[in-house]
Scaffold this active site. Structure first.
Site, PDB file in Angstrom:
ATOM      1  N   ASN A  61     -72.876 -16.274  16.774  1.00 58.62           N
ATOM      2  CA  ASN A  61     -72.304 -16.782  18.026  1.00 58.62           C
ATOM      3  C   ASN A  61     -72.218 -15.718  18.989  1.00 58.62           C
ATOM      4  OD1 ASN A  61     -70.345 -15.722  16.138  1.00 58.62           O
ATOM      5  ND2 ASN A  61     -68.783 -16.895  17.436  1.00 58.62           N
ATOM      6  N   ASN A  64     -68.861 -15.709  25.754  1.00 63.04           N
ATOM      7  CA  ASN A  64     -69.027 -15.185  27.376  1.00 63.04           C
ATOM      8  C   ASN A  64     -67.633 -15.343  27.704  1.00 63.04           C
ATOM      9  OD1 ASN A  64     -70.032 -15.876  30.271  1.00 63.04           O
ATOM     10  ND2 ASN A  64     -71.662 -15.397  29.417  1.00 63.04           N
ATOM     11  N   ALA A  65     -67.478 -14.544  28.867  1.00 63.64           N
ATOM     12  CA  ALA A  65     -66.097 -14.692  29.665  1.00 63.64           C
ATOM     13  C   ALA A  65     -65.757 -15.848  30.283  1.00 63.64           C
ATOM     14  CB  ALA A  65     -66.199 -13.198  30.859  1.00 63.64           C
ATOM     15  N   TYR A  67     -66.138 -19.063  29.304  1.00 61.18           N
ATOM     16  CA  TYR A  67     -66.123 -19.401  27.870  1.00 61.18           C
ATOM     17  C   TYR A  67     -67.210 -20.529  27.358  1.00 61.18           C
ATOM     18  CZ  TYR A  67     -61.606 -17.191  26.949  1.00 61.18           C
ATOM     19  OH  TYR A  67     -60.588 -16.277  26.770  1.00 61.18           O
ATOM     20  N   CYS A  72     -72.593 -21.375  19.767  1.00 64.36           N
ATOM     21  CA  CYS A  72     -72.421 -21.024  18.583  1.00 64.36           C
ATOM     22  C   CYS A  72     -73.500 -20.640  17.648  1.00 64.36           C
ATOM     23  CB  CYS A  72     -72.011 -22.424  17.956  1.00 64.36           C
ATOM     24  SG  CYS A  72     -70.674 -23.168  18.457  1.00 64.36           S
ATOM     25  N   GLU A  74     -74.972 -21.743  14.743  1.00 65.98           N
ATOM     26  CA  GLU A  74     -76.016 -22.558  14.290  1.00 65.98           C
ATOM     27  C   GLU A  74     -76.984 -22.644  15.405  1.00 65.98           C
ATOM     28  OE1 GLU A  74     -72.777 -22.597  14.473  1.00 65.98           O
ATOM     29  OE2 GLU A  74     -72.038 -23.847  12.593  1.00 65.98           O
ATOM     30  N   CYS A 111     -69.556 -27.357  14.464  1.00 64.00           N
ATOM     31  CA  CYS A 111     -68.858 -28.143  15.215  1.00 64.00           C
ATOM     32  C   CYS A 111     -69.620 -29.424  15.843  1.00 64.00           C
ATOM     33  CB  CYS A 111     -68.644 -27.416  16.829  1.00 64.00           C
ATOM     34  SG  CYS A 111     -69.999 -27.167  17.660  1.00 64.00           S
ATOM     35  N   CYS A 114     -72.987 -28.662  17.607  1.00 68.12           N
ATOM     36  CA  CYS A 114     -73.991 -28.225  16.697  1.00 68.12           C
ATOM     37  C   CYS A 114     -74.774 -29.278  15.560  1.00 68.12           C
ATOM     38  CB  CYS A 114     -73.553 -26.985  15.985  1.00 68.12           C
ATOM     39  SG  CYS A 114     -73.279 -25.504  16.855  1.00 68.12           S
TER      40      CYS A 114
HETATM   41  N1  THU Z   1     -68.290 -21.103  16.192  1.00 67.09           N
HETATM   42  C1  THU Z   1     -69.858 -21.095  15.822  1.00 67.09           C
HETATM   43  O1  THU Z   1     -70.456 -20.245  16.043  1.00 67.09           O
HETATM   44  N2  THU Z   1     -70.016 -21.961  14.915  1.00 67.09           N
HETATM   45  C2  THU Z   1     -69.186 -23.075  14.372  1.00 67.09           C
HETATM   46  O2  THU Z   1     -69.489 -23.860  13.589  1.00 67.09           O
HETATM   47  C3  THU Z   1     -67.752 -23.305  14.988  1.00 67.09           C
HETATM   48  C4  THU Z   1     -67.384 -22.193  16.101  1.00 67.09           C
HETATM   49  C5  THU Z   1     -67.968 -20.190  17.270  1.00 67.09           C
HETATM   50  C6  THU Z   1     -67.842 -20.569  18.642  1.00 67.09           C
HETATM   51  C7  THU Z   1     -66.772 -19.577  19.170  1.00 67.09           C
HETATM   52  O3  THU Z   1     -67.463 -18.442  19.552  1.00 67.09           O
HETATM   53  C8  THU Z   1     -66.186 -19.056  18.147  1.00 67.09           C
HETATM   54  O4  THU Z   1     -66.854 -19.496  16.823  1.00 67.09           O
HETATM   55  C9  THU Z   1     -64.702 -19.869  18.020  1.00 67.09           C
HETATM   56  O5  THU Z   1     -64.657 -21.165  18.157  1.00 67.09           O
END
Ligand code: THU
Length: 160
Positions: A61, A64-65, A67, A72, A74, A111, A114
């Site tokens: 992941n 970024n400031a 958000y 993610c 994936e 999520c 993704c």
């Molecule tokens: N995040 C992922 O990279 N993959 C997931 O399956 C769930 C969430 C990241 C997004 C964010 O940078 C951090 O986890 C918290 O949500």
């Protein structure tokens, strides 16, 4: 009124029950958490995909400031892979998360956004993609992204 009941088959494995290839993919996802850029959430996610030629590509992941501009693990991984190797099928993806100084005890599941992107990739190659979701307690495995996204919207709807 009638009712529709949906069910999903999820394999739950201990790491020692996984094949060597699965262990390697999970290991790549775990290693990829180290390069996550997650200064805002402190939740470092790693993903690794297995291509049809045996290559493993990993990502993480990138926050970024502002958000919503972050991405993610994936999608970072799948977009990079499809951008770099557009003709190669992704056979499987493994996901792991590092939080509060350890890998999570609960499985890390993709999520919704993704899942939609993983589904597109599965449809693009017309072959199921296995999803391996890691935790310290056990690993959830589904044989297709469709198992994670029932009643999904896909390209077939645009054709109908
Ligand atoms: N995040 C992922 O990279 N993959 C997931 O399956 C769930 C969430 C990241 C997004 C964010 O940078 C951090 O986890 C918290 O949500």
């Amino acid at each position: 009124m009638r009712e529709i009941n949906l069910s999903t088959k999820i394999g739950v494995y201990l790491l020692e029950e996984c094949s060597e290839a699965e262990k390697k993919l999970i290991g790549a996802a775990k290693s990829a958490t180290k390069n996550a850029y997650a200064p805002y959430s402190g939740f470092s996610v790693g993903a690794a995909v297995l291509l049809e030629n045996g290559a493993i590509i990993s990502g993480n992941n990138q926050e970024n400031a502002a958000y919503p501009s972050g991405l993610c693990a994936e999608r970072t991984t799948v977009f990079f892979t499809n951008a770099s190797y557009p003709g190669l099928q992704i056979e499987a993806i493994a996901i792991a998360a590092w939080h509060n100084g350890k890998f999570t005890d609960e499985v890390i599941t993709p999520c919704g956004a993704c899942r939609q992107v993983l589904l597109e990739t599965e449809n693009r190659f017309k072959a199921p993609m296995r999803v391996l979701m890691y935790s310290e307690e056990g690993i959830y495995v589904v044989e297709s992204v469709k198992d994670l996204l029932p009643l999904s919207f896909g390209d077939e709807m645009l054709k109908g």
